[in-house]
Design a protein around this motif. Structure first.
Motif, mmCIF file in Angstrom:
data_model
loop_
_atom_site.group_PDB
_atom_site.id
_atom_site.type_symbol
_atom_site.label_atom_id
_atom_site.label_comp_id
_atom_site.label_asym_id
_atom_site.label_seq_id
_atom_site.Cartn_x
_atom_site.Cartn_y
_atom_site.Cartn_z
ATOM 1 N N VAL A 8 0.852 -1.207 0.000
ATOM 2 C CA VAL A 8 0.000 0.000 0.000
ATOM 3 C C VAL A 8 0.884 1.252 0.000
ATOM 4 C CG1 VAL A 8 -1.623 1.359 1.396
ATOM 5 C CG2 VAL A 8 -2.000 -1.096 1.076
ATOM 6 N N GLU A 9 1.869 1.240 0.882
ATOM 7 C CA GLU A 9 2.781 2.379 0.988
ATOM 8 C C GLU A 9 3.503 2.619 -0.343
ATOM 9 O OE1 GLU A 9 4.670 2.847 5.261
ATOM 10 O OE2 GLU A 9 6.171 2.220 3.786
ATOM 11 N N GLU A 10 3.937 1.506 -0.944
ATOM 12 C CA GLU A 10 4.678 1.605 -2.196
ATOM 13 C C GLU A 10 3.795 2.200 -3.308
ATOM 14 O OE1 GLU A 10 6.110 -2.263 -3.295
ATOM 15 O OE2 GLU A 10 6.682 -1.586 -5.305
ATOM 16 N N LEU A 11 2.530 1.735 -3.379
ATOM 17 C CA LEU A 11 1.627 2.247 -4.422
ATOM 18 C C LEU A 11 1.402 3.753 -4.256
ATOM 19 C CD1 LEU A 11 -1.071 -0.570 -4.659
ATOM 20 C CD2 LEU A 11 0.491 0.163 -6.466
ATOM 21 N N VAL A 12 1.220 4.181 -3.021
ATOM 22 C CA VAL A 12 1.002 5.612 -2.785
ATOM 23 C C VAL A 12 2.255 6.386 -3.200
ATOM 24 C CG1 VAL A 12 0.574 7.390 -1.034
ATOM 25 C CG2 VAL A 12 -0.687 5.235 -0.950
ATOM 26 N N ASN A 13 3.418 5.890 -2.789
ATOM 27 C CA ASN A 13 4.655 6.610 -3.118
ATOM 28 C C ASN A 13 4.925 6.618 -4.624
ATOM 29 O OD1 ASN A 13 5.622 7.827 -0.713
ATOM 30 N ND2 ASN A 13 5.986 5.760 0.090
ATOM 31 N N GLN A 14 4.503 5.551 -5.306
ATOM 32 C CA GLN A 14 4.652 5.548 -6.767
ATOM 33 C C GLN A 14 3.773 6.636 -7.391
ATOM 34 O OE1 GLN A 14 3.784 1.548 -7.951
ATOM 35 N NE2 GLN A 14 5.855 0.806 -7.504
ATOM 36 N N ALA A 15 2.553 6.749 -6.876
ATOM 37 C CA ALA A 15 1.642 7.773 -7.412
ATOM 38 C C ALA A 15 2.197 9.171 -7.134
ATOM 39 C CB ALA A 15 0.252 7.612 -6.804
ATOM 40 N N ILE A 16 2.857 9.330 -6.018
ATOM 41 C CA ILE A 16 3.467 10.640 -5.707
ATOM 42 C C ILE A 16 4.634 10.897 -6.665
ATOM 43 C CG2 ILE A 16 4.767 11.944 -3.965
ATOM 44 C CD1 ILE A 16 3.098 10.502 -1.808
ATOM 45 N N ALA A 17 5.452 9.863 -6.861
ATOM 46 C CA ALA A 17 6.627 10.010 -7.730
ATOM 47 C C ALA A 17 6.203 10.326 -9.169
ATOM 48 C CB ALA A 17 7.471 8.737 -7.685
ATOM 49 N N ALA A 18 5.044 9.801 -9.578
ATOM 50 C CA ALA A 18 4.576 10.040 -10.950
ATOM 51 C C ALA A 18 4.133 11.488 -11.153
ATOM 52 C CB ALA A 18 3.430 9.089 -11.271
ATOM 53 N N ASP A 19 4.020 12.236 -10.050
ATOM 54 C CA ASP A 19 3.610 13.641 -10.092
ATOM 55 C C ASP A 19 2.353 13.858 -10.947
ATOM 56 O OD1 ASP A 19 3.703 16.271 -9.367
ATOM 57 O OD2 ASP A 19 5.089 16.862 -10.956
ATOM 58 N N TYR A 20 1.337 13.058 -10.676
ATOM 59 C CA TYR A 20 0.084 13.182 -11.416
ATOM 60 C C TYR A 20 -0.597 14.509 -11.097
ATOM 61 C CZ TYR A 20 0.079 8.043 -11.991
ATOM 62 O OH TYR A 20 0.367 6.766 -12.315
ATOM 63 N N PRO A 21 -1.263 15.117 -12.082
ATOM 64 C CA PRO A 21 -2.096 16.276 -11.745
ATOM 65 C C PRO A 21 -3.352 15.811 -10.994
ATOM 66 C CG PRO A 21 -2.296 15.740 -14.078
ATOM 67 C CD PRO A 21 -1.287 14.781 -13.509
ATOM 68 N N VAL A 22 -3.836 16.646 -10.078
ATOM 69 C CA VAL A 22 -5.091 16.348 -9.377
ATOM 70 C C VAL A 22 -6.167 17.175 -10.068
ATOM 71 C CG1 VAL A 22 -6.286 16.417 -7.152
ATOM 72 C CG2 VAL A 22 -3.820 16.001 -7.230
ATOM 73 N N CYS A 23 -7.100 16.501 -10.729
ATOM 74 C CA CYS A 23 -8.081 17.235 -11.524
ATOM 75 C C CYS A 23 -9.420 17.272 -10.820
ATOM 76 C CB CYS A 23 -8.290 16.559 -12.872
ATOM 77 S SG CYS A 23 -6.762 16.450 -13.773
ATOM 78 N N VAL A 24 -10.117 18.384 -10.980
ATOM 79 C CA VAL A 24 -11.438 18.467 -10.375
ATOM 80 C C VAL A 24 -12.477 18.786 -11.449
ATOM 81 C CG1 VAL A 24 -11.026 20.853 -9.651
ATOM 82 C CG2 VAL A 24 -12.852 19.535 -8.574
#
Ligand code: SER
Length: 592
Positions: free
Chosen positions: A504-520
């Motif tokens: 779980v921790e790894e998946l979250v950190n991967q998503a952070i590393a990918a620097d995804y935009p947060v869209c609304v």
């Protein structure tokens, strides 16, 4: 005065303000979604704080709703004619749009023309002024222009005519309150001088128009808000009682069906000493039904604990009415049916509600039996013929034994209970829990600092990662964010293994590393759900909701706020996992 039913009054209010350009929004859930500082939504303005502070609302600048509210500070006063835990607040808002003239004029028109309250029975109060804000002559002049004579306009200080902030800091301002004079002598013996501030209750406050033009800061100063708002709140229960000439809110159609059911079940009448017990059961079962419908289950923490407390209190008072079999699940179903038109979530979840209440009844019965054994043990240690206040309080706190029950069991054995000692222990405990509650409030509402904003986004990532690793049965059951950490409760039957946590921790950190935009995006709730967005405690913002998406990783309906890109979050670390109840787990995590 028009003798409306509860549902007619809700509709009349909404229709009146819709005709004056207000958009109807649905009640936000009873559980604040992103406010870690309070357990329940306490006023209509509470879910709207971000918009009162300046964030544009998707439905515009004029809003109207009926908001579910819950206040637990007066829980022990429930049982008299007016105190409630759960209540409904009718409200209309101007978010930087109209101000005093329109708000007061519409209040007056609604009260006198729609509800047909005789104008001569209306009394109002305005803010008297102090070092923080001037005397509200403007509101008084508007009232006079509408025909309220000066002798029925009172000026009081902050203790009566100032509202908010709901927490320690936030939007607040002077208010003008409307009272209906219900007649009769002043029971406080102040006949000549009695006025709307008197506690005799002859002047019933039905509505409060707050002119929110200040923001109270951490330093305790009042600064002008960037926009001037109107926040009004009308108590549904009280107003109904006034319209029907009742001095008891439990006589309204909101409660009478429950009371009548209790009369039938107990064979007793809604009179004398049984009245208090019936009111407590009716109030608590209604509150419990709404709380469970918004996703809370009985537990020993936070909202779950309040729920457990009110359910057990309702059970005890049902027993005092001589009802010794399970009745609360059926009463909850009755509440769901009666309120289902206004709150469809109650009907949707009616079976779950009845089932959870039945389970809690079973658990309470066991606690009572254990308590009876503990009572016997206490007796064997007794030195004199009296049970100490401390022991009686221990039975109360640990096993849910009301003092009356302990006293009754003691009497059967020719013993007494130190009632004064019990009161002392009880008061000490209340002071402690009140201090705790104040501490909880101290953070202020809408504490959207940079840290909490980051942790909101991290919570979405964590939620998505948990569902990927554990499965789709994982649902948010609660979220609490402070500046230091997030805490996330979710449905999952067992302890997570170390491997699962690491994944779980790894998946979250991967998503952070990918620097995804947060869209609304804004869309209808139906559309959001059709697209697969996660939505929890019901709906917000009327028909339009905000959906936050993070690549194809996470999509959730949420009020925000969030960071712009996940890269801003830093490193995500899970600190610990715990069990918080049957089928519920909790994770605490930080951003480093
Ligand atoms: N916030 C005010 C109240 O709770 C008016 O809605 O009375």
């Amino acid at each position: 005065m028009r003798k409306l039913t509860a549902q007619e009054l809700r509709r009349a209010y909404i229709d009146f303000f819709r005709a004056r350009g207000h958009a109807e929004i649905r009640s936000a859930p009873l559980i604040p979604e992103h406010d870690p500082t309070v357990l329940f939504t306490t006023a209509g303005m509470h879910p709207l704080v971000p918009f009162l502070l300046g964030q544009p609302h998707p439905l515009g600048k004029r809003l109207v709703d009926v908001q579910k509210c819950m206040r637990t500070d007066d829980i022990d006063d429930v049982g008299d004619r007016t105190h409630l835990t759960f209540f409904e607040m009718l409200g209309n808002w101007s978010l930087g749009d109209y101000f005093k003239r329109e708000a007061i004029t519409w209040s007056y028109e609604f009260l006198t023309q729609v509800l047909e309250i005789p104008p001569e029975r209306l009394y109002v109060s305005c803010f008297a002024g102090d070092a923080d804000a001037p005397r509200d002559e403007e509101s008084a002049a508007i009232w006079r222009s509408l025909g309220i004579p000066p002798e029925r306009i009172y000026f009081f200080g902050k203790e009566f005519n100032w509202w908010g902030p709901a927490g320690k800091t936030g939007p607040c301002g002077p208010d003008t309150e409307m009272f209906v004079f219900t007649g009769g002598p002043c029971t406080e013996g102040r006949d000549g001088e009695c006025d709307p501030s008197c506690s005799c209750g002859r002047y019933v406050e039905v509505w409060n128009d707050v002119f929110m033009e200040y923001n109270k800061t951490e330093a305790g100063t009042y600064e002008p808000l960037s926009q001037r708002n109107v926040d009004t709140g009308m108590g549904l229960e009280r107003t109904l009682a006034v319209l029907h000439g009742y001095d008891d809110v439990f006589r309204t159609d909101l409660f009478m069906p429950i009371i009548e059911q209790l009369e039938a079940l107990s064979g007793r009448r809604y009179e004398d000493e049984d009245r208090r017990a019936m009111r407590i059961v009716a109030d608590h079962v209604r509150a419990a039904t709404f709380i469970i419908a918004d996703g809370v289950l009985p537990s020993n923490v936070e909202q779950g604990y309040i729920l457990r407390r009110i359910l057990r209190r309702a059970m005890r008072f049902a027993r005092m009415l001589g009802i010794d079999h399970s009745v609360l699940p059926d009463l909850a179903t009755l509440v769901a049916q009666r309120y289902g038109e206004a709150y469809p979530e109650l009907l949707q979840r009616r079976d779950t509600i009845a089932h959870e209440i039945a389970l809690e009844e079973g658990r309470f019965l066991q606690a009572l039996q254990r308590g009876e054994r503990e009572f016997e043990r206490l007796l064997s240690r007794l030195k004199d013929r009296q049970i100490s206040g401390r022991d009686a309080f221990y039975l109360y706190e640990t096993y849910g034994f009301p003092l009356e029950l302990t006293a009754e069991m003691a009497r059967e054995r020719g013993l007494t209970v130190d009632q004064a000692g019990f009161q002392e222990a009880y008061t000490r405990h209340q002071e402690l829990s009140r201090a705790g509650a104040e501490l909880k409030f101290a953070g202020g509402l809408a504490d959207h600092t940079e840290e909490t904003t980051k942790l909101h986004t991290a919570t979405h990532l964590l939620h998505a990662a948990l569902r990927l690793v554990l499965g789709e049965h994982v649902h948010q059951a609660g979220s609490n964010i402070t500046a230091e950490r997030l805490r996330f409760d979710f449905t999952h039957p067992e302890k997570l293994t170390d491997e699962q946590l690491a994944r779980v921790e790894e998946l979250v950190n991967q998503a952070i590393a990918a620097d995804y935009p947060v869209c609304v995006d804004e869309m209808s709730l139906e559309e959001a759900q059709a697209r697969g967005a996660l939505a929890f405690f019901g709906e917000r913002y009327g028909d339009r909701v905000r959906v936050y998406s993070i690549a194809d990783f996470s999509m959730e309906v949420c009020g925000g706020p969030h960071v712009e890109r996940t890269g801003q979050l830093g490193h995500f670390k899970i600190q610990k996992q715990e069990a918080v109840g049957r089928g519920l787990r909790r994770i605490r995590a930080v951003l480093e």
